[in-house]
Write a protein that holds these residues in place. Structure first.
Motif, PDB file in Angstrom:
ATOM      1  N   CYS A 168       0.840  -1.020  -0.246  1.00  0.00           N
ATOM      2  CA  CYS A 168      -0.074  -0.020  -0.148  1.00  0.00           C
ATOM      3  C   CYS A 168       0.905   1.371   0.028  1.00  0.00           C
ATOM      4  CB  CYS A 168      -0.810   0.023   1.301  1.00  0.00           C
ATOM      5  SG  CYS A 168      -0.235   0.099   2.762  1.00  0.00           S
ATOM      6  N   THR A 169       0.115   2.372  -0.301  1.00  0.00           N
ATOM      7  CA  THR A 169       0.928   3.707  -0.324  1.00  0.00           C
ATOM      8  C   THR A 169       1.532   3.978   1.043  1.00  0.00           C
ATOM      9  OG1 THR A 169      -0.610   4.278  -2.166  1.00  0.00           O
ATOM     10  CG2 THR A 169       0.703   6.165  -1.019  1.00  0.00           C
ATOM     11  N   ASN A 170       0.967   3.756   2.128  1.00  0.00           N
ATOM     12  CA  ASN A 170       1.405   4.047   3.185  1.00  0.00           C
ATOM     13  C   ASN A 170       2.713   3.233   3.717  1.00  0.00           C
ATOM     14  OD1 ASN A 170       1.324   5.407   5.953  1.00  0.00           O
ATOM     15  ND2 ASN A 170       0.389   3.721   6.799  1.00  0.00           N
ATOM     16  N   CYS A 171       2.706   1.954   3.401  1.00  0.00           N
ATOM     17  CA  CYS A 171       3.847   1.053   3.686  1.00  0.00           C
ATOM     18  C   CYS A 171       5.067   1.465   2.763  1.00  0.00           C
ATOM     19  CB  CYS A 171       3.365  -0.213   3.371  1.00  0.00           C
ATOM     20  SG  CYS A 171       2.407  -0.869   4.785  1.00  0.00           S
ATOM     21  N   LEU A 172       4.697   1.930   1.491  1.00  0.00           N
ATOM     22  CA  LEU A 172       5.489   2.429   0.497  1.00  0.00           C
ATOM     23  C   LEU A 172       6.203   3.765   0.954  1.00  0.00           C
ATOM     24  CD1 LEU A 172       7.191   2.191  -2.142  1.00  0.00           C
ATOM     25  CD2 LEU A 172       5.481   3.339  -3.104  1.00  0.00           C
ATOM     26  N   LEU A 173       5.585   4.455   1.649  1.00  0.00           N
ATOM     27  CA  LEU A 173       5.977   5.830   2.014  1.00  0.00           C
ATOM     28  C   LEU A 173       6.878   5.591   3.113  1.00  0.00           C
ATOM     29  CD1 LEU A 173       5.919   8.935   2.013  1.00  0.00           C
ATOM     30  CD2 LEU A 173       3.939   8.828   3.490  1.00  0.00           C
ATOM     31  N   GLN A 174       6.676   4.639   4.074  1.00  0.00           N
ATOM     32  CA  GLN A 174       7.437   4.336   5.305  1.00  0.00           C
ATOM     33  C   GLN A 174       8.778   3.869   4.943  1.00  0.00           C
ATOM     34  OE1 GLN A 174       5.246   1.828   8.003  1.00  0.00           O
ATOM     35  NE2 GLN A 174       3.629   3.316   8.349  1.00  0.00           N
ATOM     36  N   ILE A 175       8.785   2.893   3.983  1.00  0.00           N
ATOM     37  CA  ILE A 175      10.169   2.318   3.412  1.00  0.00           C
ATOM     38  C   ILE A 175      11.050   3.384   2.683  1.00  0.00           C
ATOM     39  CG2 ILE A 175      10.914   0.964   1.786  1.00  0.00           C
ATOM     40  CD1 ILE A 175       8.675  -0.856   2.181  1.00  0.00           C
ATOM     41  N   ILE A 176      10.499   4.201   1.964  1.00  0.00           N
ATOM     42  CA  ILE A 176      11.052   5.583   1.429  1.00  0.00           C
ATOM     43  C   ILE A 176      11.775   6.327   2.356  1.00  0.00           C
ATOM     44  CG2 ILE A 176      10.994   7.423  -0.071  1.00  0.00           C
ATOM     45  CD1 ILE A 176       8.899   5.912  -1.551  1.00  0.00           C
ATOM     46  N   THR A 177      10.989   6.709   3.361  1.00  0.00           N
ATOM     47  CA  THR A 177      11.458   7.651   4.465  1.00  0.00           C
ATOM     48  C   THR A 177      12.713   6.768   5.119  1.00  0.00           C
ATOM     49  OG1 THR A 177       9.323   8.426   4.783  1.00  0.00           O
ATOM     50  CG2 THR A 177      10.674   8.786   6.756  1.00  0.00           C
ATOM     51  N   LYS A 178      12.543   5.848   5.426  1.00  0.00           N
ATOM     52  CA  LYS A 178      13.655   4.963   6.041  1.00  0.00           C
ATOM     53  C   LYS A 178      14.824   4.961   5.155  1.00  0.00           C
ATOM     54  CE  LYS A 178      10.699   1.602   8.724  1.00  0.00           C
ATOM     55  NZ  LYS A 178      10.239   0.301   9.067  1.00  0.00           N
ATOM     56  N   VAL A 179      14.772   4.721   4.037  1.00  0.00           N
ATOM     57  CA  VAL A 179      16.006   4.666   3.354  1.00  0.00           C
ATOM     58  C   VAL A 179      16.621   6.178   3.017  1.00  0.00           C
ATOM     59  CG1 VAL A 179      16.645   4.396   0.642  1.00  0.00           C
ATOM     60  CG2 VAL A 179      15.073   2.679   1.983  1.00  0.00           C
ATOM     61  N   ASN A 180      15.636   7.252   3.024  1.00  0.00           N
ATOM     62  CA  ASN A 180      16.396   8.289   2.757  1.00  0.00           C
ATOM     63  C   ASN A 180      16.847   8.778   4.145  1.00  0.00           C
ATOM     64  OD1 ASN A 180      15.372   8.929   0.326  1.00  0.00           O
ATOM     65  ND2 ASN A 180      13.409   9.952   1.017  1.00  0.00           N
ATOM     66  N   THR A 181      16.372   8.417   5.288  1.00  0.00           N
ATOM     67  CA  THR A 181      16.906   8.759   6.204  1.00  0.00           C
ATOM     68  C   THR A 181      18.321   8.080   6.535  1.00  0.00           C
ATOM     69  OG1 THR A 181      14.643   9.200   7.646  1.00  0.00           O
ATOM     70  CG2 THR A 181      16.655   8.841   9.139  1.00  0.00           C
ATOM     71  N   LYS A 182      18.276   6.642   6.303  1.00  0.00           N
ATOM     72  CA  LYS A 182      19.696   6.071   6.264  1.00  0.00           C
ATOM     73  C   LYS A 182      20.787   6.671   5.208  1.00  0.00           C
ATOM     74  CE  LYS A 182      21.445   1.498   5.796  1.00  0.00           C
ATOM     75  NZ  LYS A 182      21.033   0.089   5.332  1.00  0.00           N
ATOM     76  N   ASN A 183      20.092   6.920   4.014  1.00  0.00           N
ATOM     77  CA  ASN A 183      21.050   7.622   3.404  1.00  0.00           C
ATOM     78  C   ASN A 183      21.759   8.943   3.738  1.00  0.00           C
ATOM     79  OD1 ASN A 183      21.022   5.497   1.523  1.00  0.00           O
ATOM     80  ND2 ASN A 183      19.514   6.201   0.247  1.00  0.00           N
ATOM     81  N   GLN A 184      20.854   9.647   4.317  1.00  0.00           N
ATOM     82  CA  GLN A 184      21.060  11.110   4.958  1.00  0.00           C
ATOM     83  C   GLN A 184      22.111  11.026   6.018  1.00  0.00           C
ATOM     84  OE1 GLN A 184      17.713  13.193   6.092  1.00  0.00           O
ATOM     85  NE2 GLN A 184      17.181  13.884   3.914  1.00  0.00           N
TER      86      GLN A 184
END
Length: 52
Positions: free
Chosen positions: A19-35
């Motif tokens: 779902c869109t909500n789970c996809l958003l959570q995954i993207i946020t985690k990846v972006n935080t990790k990359n930052q």
């Protein structure tokens, strides 16, 4: 027949896997990790430049 999200089992379109909500959570985690990695690499390159 509605399909279920692979992460949270919410009902979604059968064209999607998650779902869109789970996809958003995954993207946020990846972006935080990359930052965090970018900040670490910048700080270690500065240290190397000072001692190099």
């Amino acid at each position: 027949m509605p399909c279920e999200c692979a992460e949270c089992a919410a009902k979604i379109d059968c064209d999607s896997i998650i779902c869109t909500n789970c996809l958003l959570q995954i993207i946020t985690k990846v972006n935080t990790k990359n930052q965090g990695r970018d900040k670490f690499e910048k700080s270690t390159s500065k240290v190397g430049a000072k001692h190099g």
